[in-house]
Write a protein that holds these residues in place. Structure first.
Motif: not given
Length: 160
Positions: A103-111, A116-117, A123-129
């Protein structure tokens, strides 16, 4: 029951490693020999991952095994063999919070995936700007639509 399993390797498998692995389990290999697909039986998807790891761990440089299709909750199961120090740290964190290590690993991976998302979106917003500083919104939109349209047409196979 058969389950589709993706096998992600730490490095490209050698032809000899693949030959030995195929003696026990039929696998399909990608072009660079770093990802494999197999169909393996098990009472559950997790059981299939566990059994496949037992059969192939000594034969291939396996990093992660995962179910290829999401379960009813939309989740993909992972089978990760952690180094001893990482496993101990995970168990200590779980004990400190009263949770199970998985459960700790699942939470850490999800976070980490959520971070990353968020980083990718920023990054996309900065490039569009940056683009909008030199081009009109209409130019950026027209260019993006044109690029997406041309990529879509390249992927459609032609039938003769």
């Amino acid at each position: 029951m058969p389950h589709a399993v993706e096998i992600i390797l730490t490095r490209p498998a050698t032809p000899g490693e693949l030959r030995h692995a195929r003696c026990g389990v039929p696998v399909a290999v990608n072009a660079d020999r770093t990802r494999l697909m197999a169909v393996h039986s098990g009472r559950s998807p997790g059981g299939a991952l566990h059994a496949l790891r037992r059969r192939l761990d000594a034969l291939l440089p396996i990093d992660v095994l995962s179910t290829h299709y999401p379960d009813r909750r939309g989740r993909v199961l992972l089978n990760v063999a952690l180094p001893h120090t990482a496993d101990q740290a995970l168990r200590q964190a779980a004990a400190a919070t009263g949770q199970r290590p998985q459960d700790v690993l699942r939470r850490r991976v999800s976070e980490a995936l959520a971070r990353d998302d968020q980083d990718r979106a920023q990054l996309l917003a900065a490039r569009l700007e940056g683009l909008l500083a030199h081009h009109t919104a209409e130019e950026v939109l027209t260019s993006a639509a044109s690029l997406l349209h041309s990529r879509q047409h390249r992927r459609i196979p032609t039938v003769s």
